[in-house]
Motif scaffolding. Structure first.
Motif, short mmCIF file in Angstrom:
data_model
loop_
_atom_site.label_atom_id
_atom_site.label_comp_id
_atom_site.label_asym_id
_atom_site.label_seq_id
_atom_site.Cartn_x
_atom_site.Cartn_y
_atom_site.Cartn_z
N GLY A 38 26.38 -14.77 44.30
CA GLY A 38 25.64 -15.85 44.93
C GLY A 38 24.37 -15.37 45.61
N VAL A 39 24.47 -14.27 46.35
CA VAL A 39 23.31 -13.76 47.08
C VAL A 39 22.22 -13.31 46.12
CG1 VAL A 39 22.52 -11.88 48.57
CG2 VAL A 39 24.62 -13.11 49.14
N VAL A 40 22.59 -12.53 45.10
CA VAL A 40 21.58 -12.02 44.17
C VAL A 40 20.96 -13.15 43.36
CG1 VAL A 40 21.27 -10.60 42.10
CG2 VAL A 40 22.57 -9.71 44.04
N THR A 41 21.77 -14.11 42.93
CA THR A 41 21.24 -15.22 42.13
C THR A 41 20.23 -16.04 42.92
OG1 THR A 41 23.28 -15.36 40.84
CG2 THR A 41 21.84 -17.28 40.82
N PHE A 42 20.62 -16.51 44.09
CA PHE A 42 19.73 -17.36 44.88
C PHE A 42 18.54 -16.58 45.43
CE2 PHE A 42 23.71 -19.89 45.25
CZ PHE A 42 23.22 -21.06 44.67
N SER A 43 18.77 -15.34 45.85
CA SER A 43 17.66 -14.53 46.35
C SER A 43 16.64 -14.26 45.25
CB SER A 43 18.18 -13.20 46.91
OG SER A 43 19.02 -13.39 48.00
N ALA A 44 17.12 -13.96 44.05
CA ALA A 44 16.22 -13.67 42.94
C ALA A 44 15.42 -14.91 42.54
CB ALA A 44 17.01 -13.14 41.74
N ILE A 45 16.08 -16.07 42.48
CA ILE A 45 15.39 -17.30 42.09
C ILE A 45 14.32 -17.65 43.13
CG2 ILE A 45 15.66 -19.79 41.79
CD1 ILE A 45 18.41 -19.21 40.58
N ILE A 46 14.70 -17.65 44.40
CA ILE A 46 13.75 -18.02 45.46
C ILE A 46 12.64 -16.99 45.58
CG2 ILE A 46 13.52 -18.38 47.95
CD1 ILE A 46 16.44 -19.41 47.91
N GLY A 47 13.01 -15.72 45.67
CA GLY A 47 12.00 -14.67 45.87
C GLY A 47 11.06 -14.53 44.69
N THR A 48 11.60 -14.58 43.47
CA THR A 48 10.75 -14.46 42.28
C THR A 48 9.79 -15.63 42.16
OG1 THR A 48 12.51 -13.25 41.13
CG2 THR A 48 10.76 -14.18 39.78
N SER A 49 10.27 -16.84 42.43
CA SER A 49 9.40 -18.02 42.37
C SER A 49 8.25 -17.92 43.37
CB SER A 49 10.22 -19.29 42.63
OG SER A 49 11.26 -19.42 41.68
N ILE A 50 8.58 -17.53 44.59
CA ILE A 50 7.55 -17.40 45.63
C ILE A 50 6.58 -16.29 45.29
CG2 ILE A 50 7.16 -16.79 48.05
CD1 ILE A 50 9.79 -18.20 48.71
N GLY A 51 7.10 -15.15 44.84
CA GLY A 51 6.23 -14.02 44.50
C GLY A 51 5.31 -14.30 43.34
N VAL A 58 13.22 -11.53 50.22
CA VAL A 58 11.93 -10.88 50.49
C VAL A 58 11.64 -9.77 49.48
CG1 VAL A 58 10.60 -9.61 52.22
CG2 VAL A 58 12.19 -11.41 52.93
N GLY A 59 12.66 -8.97 49.15
CA GLY A 59 12.43 -7.87 48.21
C GLY A 59 12.00 -8.35 46.84
N TYR A 60 12.61 -9.42 46.36
CA TYR A 60 12.23 -9.98 45.06
C TYR A 60 10.83 -10.58 45.11
CZ TYR A 60 17.23 -9.54 44.23
OH TYR A 60 18.51 -9.04 44.10
N ALA A 61 10.49 -11.22 46.23
CA ALA A 61 9.15 -11.81 46.36
C ALA A 61 8.08 -10.73 46.34
CB ALA A 61 9.07 -12.62 47.66
N ARG A 62 8.28 -9.65 47.05
CA ARG A 62 7.30 -8.54 47.06
C ARG A 62 7.12 -7.96 45.67
NH1 ARG A 62 8.90 -4.02 51.01
NH2 ARG A 62 6.83 -3.25 50.44
N LEU A 63 8.24 -7.69 44.99
CA LEU A 63 8.16 -7.08 43.67
C LEU A 63 7.51 -8.02 42.66
CD1 LEU A 63 8.83 -4.66 41.92
CD2 LEU A 63 11.13 -5.60 41.58
N ALA A 64 7.91 -9.29 42.68
CA ALA A 64 7.33 -10.26 41.75
C ALA A 64 5.84 -10.45 42.01
CB ALA A 64 8.05 -11.60 41.87
N ARG A 65 5.44 -10.45 43.27
CA ARG A 65 4.02 -10.60 43.62
C ARG A 65 3.20 -9.42 43.10
NH1 ARG A 65 1.03 -8.33 47.58
NH2 ARG A 65 -0.93 -9.40 48.11
#
Length: 273
Positions: free
Chosen positions: A78-91, A145-152
């Motif tokens: 759950g954590v990885v799925t939702f974090s990845a979706i939210i962070g990647t979209s924002i990034g 946050v980590g996914y957002a930084r990397l995706a950005r």
């Protein structure tokens, strides 16, 4: 030879973890059944009921271990799925838009990074109350946050490539560019980030449950199993060793897989091999 062994070992441990998590769905209530005749029973390889011993209420440690594996797996998924979706979209959106949007998102990310992640999760879990849903929510608030930084960063490196300019020139809409042309090129590094995110989520869930902010008894979590076992450490060390070793093996195996994937994606590393 040793490297090959570690790779096989890591995949075997993760496969067992997933199998235990799935087995937990069909286990029923036998893991929570109190048996006063088996209180603090030491591990006995000749009997399935006490293969890994029993706890202070006579409940079988093996079944409790399986339910704990299910809890950690559900939280990590759950954590990885939702974090990845939210962070990647924002990034993706931030890096592609640039300008003021990118600066605002960057400042928000910096604010989250200013707080120690686990302490922020503890504070959120304390406010929201115990429970697996609140644990997932608290860890997602920290983990995106980590996914957002990397995706950005990946988006900033990709948005000036020729195929992106060609898509713009053909009148392709912004969502299609982000979804079809940008996202596939960022999935590989984000996948590596997700493996380390799984290990971090497993550790964080166990930590929160150990502090009494996660899954509550009689539901099993490796964290609250260790917490309960600390009171009987001198007379029944298996109550701490069984969930502790399981936690260590899963986190180690997931991190080894993450290292393997990262090395596989590293062109210089592959060239040296």
């Amino acid at each position: 030879m040793m490297l090959r062994f570690l790779q096989i070992f890591s995949y075997v441990i993760v496969s067992l973890w997933v199998c235990f998590a799935l087995l937990g769905f069909v286990m029923g209530e036998q893991a929570n059944q109190v048996n006063l005749n088996l209180i603090l029973q030491t591990p006995n390889m000749s009997q399935t009921a006490t293969l890994f011993g029993s706890d202070e209420l006579g409940r079988p440690m093996l079944e409790r271990l399986i339910l704990g594996a299910q809890t950690s797996f559900l939280v990590a998924l759950g954590v990885v799925t939702f974090s990845a979706i939210i962070g990647t979209s924002i990034g993706l959106y931030s890096g592609y838009m640039g300008g003021m949007t990118d600066r605002i998102v960057t400042k928000i990310i910096d604010v989250f990074l200013a707080f120690p992640g686990l302490l922020l999760a503890i504070a959120l879990a304390a406010v929201l109350g115990p429970g697996i849903e609140n644990v997932i929510f608290a860890l997602v608030v920290v983990g995106w946050v980590g996914y957002a930084r990397l995706a950005r960063v990946q988006t900033l490196a990709l948005k000036n490539r020729e195929h992106i300019h060609a898509a713009k020139a053909l009148g392709t809409s912004q969502p299609v560019i982000l979804w079809r042309h940008m996202l596939p090129l960022t999935l590989a590094p984000l996948g590596v980030e997700a493996t380390f995110g799984i290990a971090a989520a497993v550790i964080s869930e166990a930590g929160l449950s150990f502090l009494g902010l996660g899954v509550q008894p009689p539901d099993a979590s490796w964290g609250n199993m260790i917490k309960e076992g600390t009171r009987y450490l001198l007379v029944a060390p298996h109550m701490v060793l069984v969930p502790g070793i399981a936690l260590m093996l899963v986190v180690l195996a997931v991190n080894l897989i993450g290292d393997q994937w990262r090395d596989h994606l590293d062109i210089k590393q592959r060239h040296n091999h």
